[in-house]
Design a protein around this motif. Structure first.
Motif, PDB file in Angstrom:
ATOM      1  N   VAL A 110       7.922  11.313   0.540  1.00 40.68           N
ATOM      2  CA  VAL A 110       8.001  10.388   1.667  1.00 40.68           C
ATOM      3  C   VAL A 110       7.454   9.031   1.238  1.00 40.68           C
ATOM      4  N   VAL A 111       8.214   7.968   1.562  1.00 41.66           N
ATOM      5  CA  VAL A 111       7.770   6.620   1.216  1.00 41.66           C
ATOM      6  C   VAL A 111       7.782   5.739   2.462  1.00 41.66           C
ATOM      7  N   VAL A 112       6.826   4.821   2.515  1.00 44.07           N
ATOM      8  CA  VAL A 112       6.766   3.833   3.590  1.00 44.07           C
ATOM      9  C   VAL A 112       7.682   2.692   3.179  1.00 44.07           C
ATOM     10  N   VAL A 113       8.546   2.274   4.102  1.00 38.90           N
ATOM     11  CA  VAL A 113       9.520   1.232   3.796  1.00 38.90           C
ATOM     12  C   VAL A 113       9.589   0.207   4.916  1.00 38.90           C
ATOM     13  N   GLY A 114      10.085  -0.951   4.556  1.00 38.93           N
ATOM     14  CA  GLY A 114      10.337  -2.013   5.520  1.00 38.93           C
ATOM     15  C   GLY A 114      11.571  -2.764   5.093  1.00 38.93           C
ATOM     16  N   THR A 168       4.258  -6.477   1.061  1.00 35.65           N
ATOM     17  CA  THR A 168       4.778  -5.400   0.209  1.00 35.65           C
ATOM     18  C   THR A 168       3.762  -4.288   0.022  1.00 35.65           C
ATOM     19  N   GLN A 169       2.582  -4.475   0.597  1.00 37.81           N
ATOM     20  CA  GLN A 169       1.565  -3.429   0.547  1.00 37.81           C
ATOM     21  C   GLN A 169       0.761  -3.466   1.836  1.00 37.81           C
ATOM     22  N   ILE A 170       0.153  -2.327   2.155  1.00 38.41           N
ATOM     23  CA  ILE A 170      -0.595  -2.202   3.397  1.00 38.41           C
ATOM     24  C   ILE A 170      -1.719  -1.201   3.163  1.00 38.41           C
ATOM     25  N   SER A 171      -2.853  -1.446   3.803  1.00 38.55           N
ATOM     26  CA  SER A 171      -3.959  -0.496   3.667  1.00 38.55           C
ATOM     27  C   SER A 171      -3.670   0.736   4.513  1.00 38.55           C
ATOM     28  N   LYS A 172      -4.238   1.832   4.102  1.00 37.75           N
ATOM     29  CA  LYS A 172      -4.066   3.076   4.847  1.00 37.75           C
ATOM     30  C   LYS A 172      -4.623   2.917   6.262  1.00 37.75           C
ATOM     31  N   HIS A 190      10.235  -0.667  -0.654  1.00 41.50           N
ATOM     32  CA  HIS A 190       9.113   0.257  -0.613  1.00 41.50           C
ATOM     33  C   HIS A 190       7.848  -0.556  -0.302  1.00 41.50           C
ATOM     34  N   ILE A 191       7.026  -0.070   0.613  1.00 41.36           N
ATOM     35  CA  ILE A 191       5.751  -0.685   0.957  1.00 41.36           C
ATOM     36  C   ILE A 191       4.655   0.197   0.369  1.00 41.36           C
ATOM     37  N   LYS A 192       3.879  -0.361  -0.519  1.00 43.38           N
ATOM     38  CA  LYS A 192       2.820   0.401  -1.177  1.00 43.38           C
ATOM     39  C   LYS A 192       1.642   0.588  -0.214  1.00 43.38           C
ATOM     40  N   VAL A 193       1.172   1.827  -0.100  1.00 47.37           N
ATOM     41  CA  VAL A 193       0.020   2.141   0.748  1.00 47.37           C
ATOM     42  C   VAL A 193      -1.206   2.167  -0.148  1.00 47.37           C
ATOM     43  N   LEU A 194      -2.169   1.309   0.185  1.00 47.58           N
ATOM     44  CA  LEU A 194      -3.382   1.178  -0.617  1.00 47.58           C
ATOM     45  C   LEU A 194      -4.448   2.156  -0.145  1.00 47.58           C
ATOM     46  N   ALA A 195      -5.123   2.775  -1.090  1.00 48.36           N
ATOM     47  CA  ALA A 195      -6.220   3.669  -0.760  1.00 48.36           C
ATOM     48  C   ALA A 195      -7.389   2.865  -0.187  1.00 48.36           C
ATOM     49  N   GLU A 196      -8.192   3.505   0.607  1.00 44.97           N
ATOM     50  CA  GLU A 196      -9.344   2.823   1.215  1.00 44.97           C
ATOM     51  C   GLU A 196     -10.501   2.771   0.251  1.00 44.97           C
TER      52      GLU A 196
END
Length: 150
Positions: free
Chosen positions: A28-32, A39-43, A144-150
């Motif tokens: 599963v990938v986060v997309v926009g 292009t990236q978002i924090s969890k 693809h939107i990269k999800v950043l770890a906290e």
């Protein structure tokens, strides 16, 4: 009342972060849309968007799109990407609605509907299986939107 709700949310979020084994599952990938201004978002921000606590990423108002409960990879997205169990996720959404500070995500009827909404709205954010993203004719309009770890 609000303090109680935020205390519950904080405990669920902290528990979810401790129990989560990774930021995203390979399937599963986060997309926009290609026009979405990040292009990236924090969890944490992604979690806030999907629970209805926020509708903004920076200055951009985001259309958050969820899937039907019957989508077989929705549970993977909720648990591995957002870090909630399905029950915790539903509880948080209901709590936010009860205190009147939430906007529930728009729900896609099916995969085709999800891809169409994502590709036709410049500020849409959602999730797809990697196969859906790579094999759909409109997939080229998405990123693809990269999800950043906290």
């Amino acid at each position: 009342m609000k303090q109680f709700v935020f205390a519950v949310l904080t405990r669920l979020s902290l528990g979810a972060m401790v129990m989560a084994t990774g930021v995203a599952h390979a399937e599963v990938v986060v997309v926009g849309s290609k026009q979405i201004p990040f292009t990236q978002i924090s969890k944490t921000k992604l979690r806030d968007l999907y629970t209805g606590q926020s509708q903004l990423v920076g200055d951009a108002k985001v259309l958050v799109i969820d899937r039907e409960d019957t989508f077989d990879r929705r549970e993977q997205f909720i648990s591995r990407t957002l870090g909630f169990t399905s029950e915790e996720f539903a509880t948080v959404q209901r709590l936010m609605e009860c205190i009147g500070i939430s906007k529930a995500p728009t729900v896609a009827d099916n995969s085709q509907h999800m891809v169409e909404m994502l590709s036709n709205n410049p500020n849409a954010l959602g999730y797809l299986s990697r196969d859906e993203l790579e094999n759909h004719p409109l997939g080229a309009k998405l990123q693809h939107i990269k999800v950043l770890a906290e």
